[in-house]
Write an enzyme that holds these catalytic residues in place. Structure first.
Site, short mmCIF file in Angstrom:
data_model
loop_
_atom_site.label_atom_id
_atom_site.label_comp_id
_atom_site.label_asym_id
_atom_site.label_seq_id
_atom_site.Cartn_x
_atom_site.Cartn_y
_atom_site.Cartn_z
N GLY A 130 76.41 50.81 61.35
CA GLY A 130 76.52 50.07 62.06
C GLY A 130 77.40 48.51 61.85
O GLY A 130 77.31 47.47 62.60
N ASP A 141 80.98 52.66 60.77
CA ASP A 141 80.91 52.66 61.75
C ASP A 141 81.90 53.39 62.98
O ASP A 141 82.76 54.25 62.10
CB ASP A 141 81.62 51.01 62.28
N ASP A 180 79.42 58.83 63.52
CA ASP A 180 78.46 59.12 64.81
C ASP A 180 77.65 58.55 63.98
O ASP A 180 77.53 59.39 63.26
CB ASP A 180 78.74 59.74 65.36
N HIS A 215 68.78 46.89 68.33
CA HIS A 215 68.58 45.95 70.01
C HIS A 215 69.72 47.14 70.66
O HIS A 215 69.40 46.53 72.15
CB HIS A 215 68.44 44.85 69.60
N ASP A 216 70.83 47.18 70.01
CA ASP A 216 71.55 47.80 71.73
C ASP A 216 70.83 48.73 72.00
O ASP A 216 71.73 49.51 72.93
CB ASP A 216 72.66 48.48 70.57
N GLU A 252 66.84 42.79 62.34
CA GLU A 252 66.94 41.96 63.78
C GLU A 252 65.67 41.31 64.52
O GLU A 252 64.35 40.86 63.18
CB GLU A 252 65.48 43.31 64.29
N GLU A 255 64.91 43.46 73.10
CA GLU A 255 64.61 42.87 71.92
C GLU A 255 63.28 43.47 71.35
O GLU A 255 62.14 44.05 72.15
CB GLU A 255 64.41 41.19 71.89
C1 LIG Z 1 75.91 44.94 67.72
S1 LIG Z 1 77.22 45.11 66.33
C2 LIG Z 1 76.40 45.18 65.05
C3 LIG Z 1 77.62 44.92 64.11
C4 LIG Z 1 76.71 44.46 62.69
N1 LIG Z 1 75.94 45.47 62.34
C5 LIG Z 1 76.82 42.45 62.00
O1 LIG Z 1 75.80 42.19 62.76
O2 LIG Z 1 77.57 41.52 62.09
C6 LIG Z 1 76.85 46.73 67.17
C7 LIG Z 1 77.58 48.11 66.12
O3 LIG Z 1 77.36 49.15 65.92
C8 LIG Z 1 78.61 50.58 66.56
N2 LIG Z 1 77.91 51.65 67.25
C9 LIG Z 1 78.10 51.77 68.21
N3 LIG Z 1 78.07 53.39 68.18
C10 LIG Z 1 78.23 53.70 67.16
C11 LIG Z 1 77.58 55.54 66.58
N4 LIG Z 1 77.66 55.65 67.12
N5 LIG Z 1 78.05 55.40 65.15
C12 LIG Z 1 78.76 54.16 64.60
N6 LIG Z 1 78.60 52.89 64.73
C13 LIG Z 1 77.82 52.55 66.15
C14 LIG Z 1 79.80 48.65 66.99
O4 LIG Z 1 80.58 49.38 66.57
C15 LIG Z 1 79.08 47.95 66.22
O5 LIG Z 1 80.10 47.26 65.26
#
Ligand SMILES: C[S@@+](CC[C@H](N)C(=O)[O-])C[C@H]1O[C@@H](n2cnc3c(N)ncnc32)[C@H](O)[C@@H]1O
Length: 242
Positions: free
Chosen positions: A87, A110, A130, A148-149, A177, A208
């Site tokens: 990600g 990503d 994914d 954290h998402d 995190e 969080e």
């Molecule tokens: C909050 S951002 C963090 C980005 C990066 N790690 C940073 O801290 O700058 C979360 C990232 O997770 C990616 N993401 C979300 N769901 C995903 C999935 N199922 N597989 C791969 N990446 C995913 C989003 O596109 C996004 O770029």
């Protein structure tokens, strides 16, 4: 920090703050979904301009936290040749890491709509996919602000995929995190609580986590041990071994 402020004050990201009532059991919809009909990543995949704003905002944060990681945990990548950023957004973080550790090759992993438009970076390959399905193999997996998402169940699934991506012997997962400390005072304590609310507004079950939460999640994901390293940032570095 301009991109970060523009993102958080954009109509797209402000709308969910007016939709918390959608979270109550009646409809059971998380705030972002109640406001937009899809989750935050689904929304971003259909709106390239918004997606770019998210990636730029994340890159702003990366430019703040990566120097703290390098200073406070300088030997994090000793003995590793390859790292996958899980990600990793537009690859800003990984670009800074491979520049600091020139022997390191990086895979920035990503969603396809993010990886396909990420800028070219030396020693970094952008791969779309994914993280709930498969994560490219590497000596170490690096995960910053991607856990954290999500709720606990999804986090455990992502961390299990991270564990599958690294060698059983000698591999490690590096998580960057926030760690909420409900007792001790800290200059970033309030920011971490605010981020917890931001996760409530912008994600389906993200939050969080305390030290105890991380211990439970990592144990459930099958890691044998982990260590939390405080750094001079909102986040901490959590290293987990298979
Ligand atoms: C909050 S951002 C963090 C980005 C990066 N790690 C940073 O801290 O700058 C979360 C990232 O997770 C990616 N993401 C979300 N769901 C995903 C999935 N199922 N597989 C791969 N990446 C995913 C989003 O596109 C996004 O770029």
């Amino acid at each position: 920090m301009a991109a970060f402020l523009l993102l958080e004050s954009s109509p797209v990201m402000l709308a969910p703050w007016h939709a918390f009532s959608g979270c109550v059991p009646e409809s059971g919809k998380p705030a972002f979904e109640a406001a937009h009909g899809v989750d935050v990543w689904g929304y971003a995949s259909g709106d390239p301009e918004h997606s770019e704003l998210i990636n730029e905002a994340m890159a702003c944060d990366a430019r703040l936290v990566v120097p703290a990681i390098l200073e406070d945990c300088p030997s994090l990548f000793d003995g590793f040749q390859t790292v996958v950023d899980v990600g990793g957004g537009n690859g800003t973080t990984l670009g800074m890491l491979v520049k600091a550790y020139p022997w390191l090759k990086g895979t920035n992993f990503d969603l396809p709509h993010v990886a396909s438009v990420a800028p070219k970076i030396d020693n970094v390959e952008h791969v779309g996919g994914d993280f709930f399905v498969n994560i490219p193999k590497a000596d170490a997996a690096f995960v910053m602000w991607s856990l954290h998402d999500w709720g606990d169940e999804e986090c455990i699934n992502i961390l299990r995929k991270c564990k599958e991506a690294i060698p059983k012997d000698g591999g490690k997962v590096i998580i960057v995190e926030a760690v909420i400390d409900e007792v001790e005072e800290h200059e970033f304590k309030d920011v971490r609580y605010v981020l917890d609310m931001v996760m409530m507004a912008h994600t389906s079950a993200g939050k969080e986590r305390t030290q105890e939460d991380w211990t439970n999640i990592l144990r459930e994901s099958g890691f044998s041990r982990h260590t939390i390293y405080p750094i001079r940032a909102i986040q901490a570095v959590i290293v987990a071994w298979p």
